[in-house]
Design a protein around this motif. Structure first.
Motif, PDB file in Angstrom:
ATOM      1  N   CYS A  96      37.812  49.200   6.138  1.00  0.00           N
ATOM      2  CA  CYS A  96      38.646  49.382   7.224  1.00  0.00           C
ATOM      3  C   CYS A  96      39.807  50.036   6.545  1.00  0.00           C
ATOM      4  N   CYS A 125      44.937  51.149   9.701  1.00  0.00           N
ATOM      5  CA  CYS A 125      46.178  50.872   9.804  1.00  0.00           C
ATOM      6  C   CYS A 125      47.042  51.201   8.415  1.00  0.00           C
ATOM      7  N   THR A 165      46.789  49.385   5.041  1.00  0.00           N
ATOM      8  CA  THR A 165      45.545  49.038   4.318  1.00  0.00           C
ATOM      9  C   THR A 165      45.589  49.033   2.899  1.00  0.00           C
ATOM     10  N   CYS A 186      45.317  42.908   7.868  1.00  0.00           N
ATOM     11  CA  CYS A 186      45.825  42.313   9.407  1.00  0.00           C
ATOM     12  C   CYS A 186      45.532  41.008   9.475  1.00  0.00           C
ATOM     13  N   THR A 236      43.763  47.659  15.781  1.00  0.00           N
ATOM     14  CA  THR A 236      44.330  46.597  14.914  1.00  0.00           C
ATOM     15  C   THR A 236      45.021  45.625  15.737  1.00  0.00           C
ATOM     16  N   ASN A 237      45.103  44.308  15.092  1.00  0.00           N
ATOM     17  CA  ASN A 237      45.470  42.995  15.740  1.00  0.00           C
ATOM     18  C   ASN A 237      45.326  42.811  17.078  1.00  0.00           C
ATOM     19  N   GLU A 286      49.480  51.662  13.549  1.00  0.00           N
ATOM     20  CA  GLU A 286      48.099  51.504  14.154  1.00  0.00           C
ATOM     21  C   GLU A 286      47.621  52.790  14.888  1.00  0.00           C
TER      22      GLU A 286
END
Length: 531
Positions: free
Chosen positions: A7, A10, A13, A25, A72-73, A473
């Motif tokens: 991944c 974001c 990373t 994250c 993300t998140n 993000e």
């Protein structure tokens, strides 16, 4: 790729290259794999929708929910993600009912294996990542409009078109126009959300929001979804429970249909990445309505609730019925603080002012134009975007602190928490710091820039306006693509450039749009002001 996960969507990373065992994250490899399988199922659904005459609102709604859930998140719960993937596959089965038992599979409706994307040639991977991540960001805006009853089929069909393209074996000449088209479509999507918010909640107007917390039971609401906040305010009315915003919910105080509730009191805490510390001893429940959820620590996990597409294992979830009774009962049980808590922002301020959306700012357009022509206002800076924990984001604090007194700072999104409690004074009778709102309100910033360009009869790039943006993000990705669609050049982006930009794709953006990384506040201010 031979990893447990991959991944790099974001800004934080790992190693600026990609998370391969656990996300920065907080998501684990299992969650990342389930998110990839959900995305693969969404691509399968887009393939089915490409040829099915039965694709319609239910199809597009599932795509929007699925894309948003992989932001993300947002969702760390494999069970809810798997359930969503099951709904996606059921919808594909509805569109192509004989696909699963076909004895001559055509390969045109199957799920896509995202390992093919992560292992693709770097330029193809880069363009497809821009397309996928930008679509996830745009889906978040579409979702917020959708829950208010506002939809645009052209936006929804483009999301399907983009997902379809991610699964195809296309080259740069086919992918690049789609990436740029995403910016154009996202502008329509942001306009739709702006219309939804203002027609449902009224036009924002400037309002001072305190950071103090009063005695008694209260609830903290985080995320972006104004509709969820409205429902909670309705259900808590007359219950002796105060409601405080957190993070990107702060601009809700500026909407007439929300601020009319007297128990909407103020804003708790600073930026989203500080929540694990700031929530540790909180005698109140926290409701997460959209992204910005960090893995709850044991010190406060028993006070966290999620709703909509947000999810976390073993955390109570408020479903589609939107009955917030469990949250209300927890607030009454915890009781809140016994005495007023005097809190401050990241720079010691005791409150902030928000609500300078496009209508509020452009009501002063004549005054602003005259101030620019007279030399009272030399320059505008749009300093906004996502916040995060990585070192280097203090750049934005210092940049704003060092802006000259004859300049105006426009800001939006959670990046403003770095400086929004500063007192920058006024210029030409206007506050020097104007908070436009959420990242969802980027449309307001664009409308302000376009209106100023029209007033001065010039292009946006000819205005005394510079954009200094922070990203984290995927909503930042689609906003950036919209700015590029509008032809805006010389954007400063940081604190680091996206890991998914290959050297060739980055060079294209530099050559055509003069995108540049941030350096130091002093050097960038000097360059942007021509001094």
């Amino acid at each position: 790729m031979d990893h447990n996960m991959f991944c790099f969507q974001c800004e934080q990373t790992a190693g600026c290259t990609g998370c391969t065992s656990r996300g920065v994250c907080g998501k684990d490899a299992q969650t990342a794999q389930v998110q990839d399988r959900l995305t693969g199922a969404l691509i399968g659904l887009a393939r089915a929708a490409d040829t099915s005459p039965d694709a319609g609102p239910e199809t597009w709604q599932l795509m929007i929910e699925g894309l948003f859930a992989t932001l993300t998140n947002v969702n760390f719960d494999p069970d809810s993600l798997n359930a969503l993937a099951g709904r996606v596959r059921a919808e594909k089965q509805r569109l192509v009912p004989d696909c699963a038992v076909c004895t001559a599979p055509c390969g045109r409706t199957g799920d896509y294996d995202l390992a093919q994307l992560w292992g693709a040639q770097e330029d193809i991977r880069s363009l497809k990542s821009l397309l996928l991540f930008g679509s996830r960001g745009m889906a978040a805006y579409a979702y917020h409009a959708m829950v208010l009853g506002y939809r645009d089929e052209s936006v929804e069909r483009f999301l399907s078109k983009a997902l379809f393209a991610v699964g195809e074996d296309w080259g740069m000449e086919e992918l690049l126009p789609l990436v740029l088209e995403l910016g154009e479509v996202n502008l329509r999507c942001m306009a739709l959300l702006d219309k939804a918010n203002t027609e449902c909640f009224g036009k924002p107007s400037p309002v001072h929001v305190p950071f103090s917390v009063e005695p008694g039971p209260f609830i903290v609401v985080s995320g972006h979804d104004l509709h969820d906040l409205k429902l909670l305010l309705e259900q808590t009315a007359g219950r002796g429970i105060a409601v405080y915003t957190h993070g990107e919910m702060l601009p809700a105080h500026a909407y007439p249909e929300l601020k009319k509730y007297p128990h909407l009191k103020g804003n708790f805490g600073t930026a989203w990445q500080n929540q694990q510390k700031e929530f540790a001893d909180l005698p109140a429940p926290i409701l997460f309505t959209t992204n910005c959820l960090m893995p709850p620590r044991l010190s406060y996990a028993d006070r966290v609730f999620t709703t909509a597409v947000v999810g976390y294992p073993d955390i109570p979830h408020i479903g589609a019925e939107k009955d917030f009774t469990p949250v209300i009962e927890r607030a009454l049980e915890l009781g809140g603080y016994a005495e007023t808590q005097h809190r401050t922002g990241m720079n010691g301020g005791t409150g902030t002012t928000t609500g300078f959306a496009h209508d509020a700012v452009l009501a002063n357009a004549a005054q602003i134009v005259e101030a620019v022509r007279s030399g009272a206002i030399r320059h505008f800076f749009l300093v906004g975007g996502c916040d995060g924990a990585r070192a280097g984001r203090n750049y934005y604090t210092e940049f704003v602190r060092q802006t000259p007194p004859d300049t105006v700072v426009l800001t939006l999104a959670c990046g403003k928490y770095r400086f929004h409690d500063m007192d920058l004074g006024t210029v030409a009778g206007l506050p020097r710091l104007l908070d436009i709102g959420q990242c969802n309100d980027a449309y307001s910033a664009i409308q302000i820039a376009l209106a100023l360009a029209e007033a001065f009869q010039c292009g946006v790039n000819d205005l005394p306006l510079s954009m200094v943006l922070s990203w984290y993000e995927q909503k930042a990705v689609c906003i950036l693509l919209t700015l590029l669609h509008l032809g805006i050049r010389n954007i400063r982006l940081g604190p680091t450039l996206p890991a998914f930009l290959s050297p060739n794709v980055l060079q294209y953006l530099v050559e055509h749009y003069a995108i540049a990384p941030i350096t130091t506040p002093e050097a960038d201010l000097a360059a942007l002001l021509g001094s």
